[in-house]
Scaffold this active site. Sequence first.
Site, PDB file in Angstrom:
ATOM      1  CE  LYS A  41      -3.502   2.308   2.351  1.00  0.00           C
ATOM      2  NZ  LYS A  41      -4.495   2.447   3.761  1.00  0.00           N
ATOM      3  CE  LYS A  72      -6.744   1.999  -0.303  1.00  0.00           C
ATOM      4  NZ  LYS A  72      -7.056   1.671   1.039  1.00  0.00           N
ATOM      5  CB  SER A 107     -11.634   7.730  -3.599  1.00  0.00           C
ATOM      6  OG  SER A 107     -10.176   8.130  -2.797  1.00  0.00           O
TER       7      SER A 107
HETATM    8  C1  PBG Z   1      -7.414   3.138   5.560  1.00  0.00           C
HETATM    9  C2  PBG Z   1      -7.841   3.357   3.986  1.00  0.00           C
HETATM   10  C3  PBG Z   1      -7.736   3.937   3.395  1.00  0.00           C
HETATM   11  C4  PBG Z   1      -8.211   3.530   2.288  1.00  0.00           C
HETATM   12  C5  PBG Z   1      -8.702   2.222   2.753  1.00  0.00           C
HETATM   13  N1  PBG Z   1      -8.404   2.073   3.267  1.00  0.00           N
HETATM   14  C6  PBG Z   1      -7.283   5.598   3.122  1.00  0.00           C
HETATM   15  C7  PBG Z   1      -5.633   5.486   3.725  1.00  0.00           C
HETATM   16  O1  PBG Z   1      -4.848   4.776   3.904  1.00  0.00           O
HETATM   17  O2  PBG Z   1      -5.950   6.908   3.731  1.00  0.00           O
HETATM   18  C8  PBG Z   1      -8.480   4.710   0.410  1.00  0.00           C
HETATM   19  C9  PBG Z   1      -9.377   4.042  -0.834  1.00  0.00           C
HETATM   20  C10 PBG Z   1      -9.633   4.695  -1.639  1.00  0.00           C
HETATM   21  O3  PBG Z   1      -8.686   5.420  -1.316  1.00  0.00           O
HETATM   22  O4  PBG Z   1     -10.382   4.462  -2.207  1.00  0.00           O
HETATM   23  N2  PBG Z   1      -8.311   2.526   7.090  1.00  0.00           N
END
Ligand code: PBG
Length: 323
Positions: free
Chosen positions: A192, A244, A270
Amino acid sequence: MRPRRLRSSSAVRELVAENHVRSSDLIYPIFVREGLSSPREIESMPGVFQHSEASLLVEIDEVLALGIRSVMLFAIPEHRDEVGSEALNENGILARSVRAVKERVGDRLVVIADLCLDEFTSHGHCGVLCSSGDVDNDLTLMKYSEMARVLGKAGADMLGLSGMMDNQVAAVRESLDQAGLQDVAILAYAAKYASAFYGPFRDAVESQLTGDRRGYQQDPRNRKEAAREVLLDIEQGADIVMVKPALSYLDIVSDIASLSNVPVAAYVVSGEYAMVELAASVGLIDRDRSIFEILHSVKRSGASLICTYWAKDYARRDHIGNL
Ligand code: PBG
């Protein structure tokens, strides 16, 4: 040789298509907000809603009817504090939602609960902070271990470990096993990245993040580091590994697909969703074709599962069979 022969009609193109995205490959993320009386559209993610506890169940029925087999639940609690206490509450919004959904669907739907503290902390970080302001890795693991038991007992089929703490998979696996929750699976956000493309998600969960997550999420410049992260997670017991975001990281998806012996997922996040939605809304690109192309690019790169806010849109068209 004339490669165009195999592109000459839609029937022949269908016949020789190398990759197929099925509705059952998709994981649909859903947001549920405590204290909401009716669904509220998320401004930066047109078409995506924060659900009330009641509308969540209506959404779940729709998802099932469309042939989607898995959802990822994110919850927004009414009260946040420094240590994310609501995440460990057996009657908190996330555990309650998992329980309600599982009661409704039984084994027809795989319910994945997000396991992270960021929705529950007042500072918006994925763990508890030490005095320096950094996230304290091992103290956070203790919270994750307890959160895993709470969500496992609530009936979650799978936990989405999205916090990027070192050794989180080992800690959660051990905690689940000790609580007799051996059958709860772990989907590890193994690779991630610290990404600008999470922007609209912060809006979706009303995060008031102070600072950034570069001290625990990966540096976008790195490729080998993803392999290291994934191998560690598999060794620690991850049942599925996820990359991700997806789109700026298809090289990583491809690397991980060849080195992983567990299923590989990718999350179209997102910001990736919002870019397409906004461009399509002003007529710059064709929405349906973009969605089709993006989802197949992720599949083609080697992910067998795709987490996407377009799951319902795709499944609707897949159903009609007019792609
Ligand atoms: C953390 C989490 C995030 C997303 C999913 N799980 C935010 C981050 O790590 O800043 C982002 C998912 C997305 O942007 O669609 N719980």
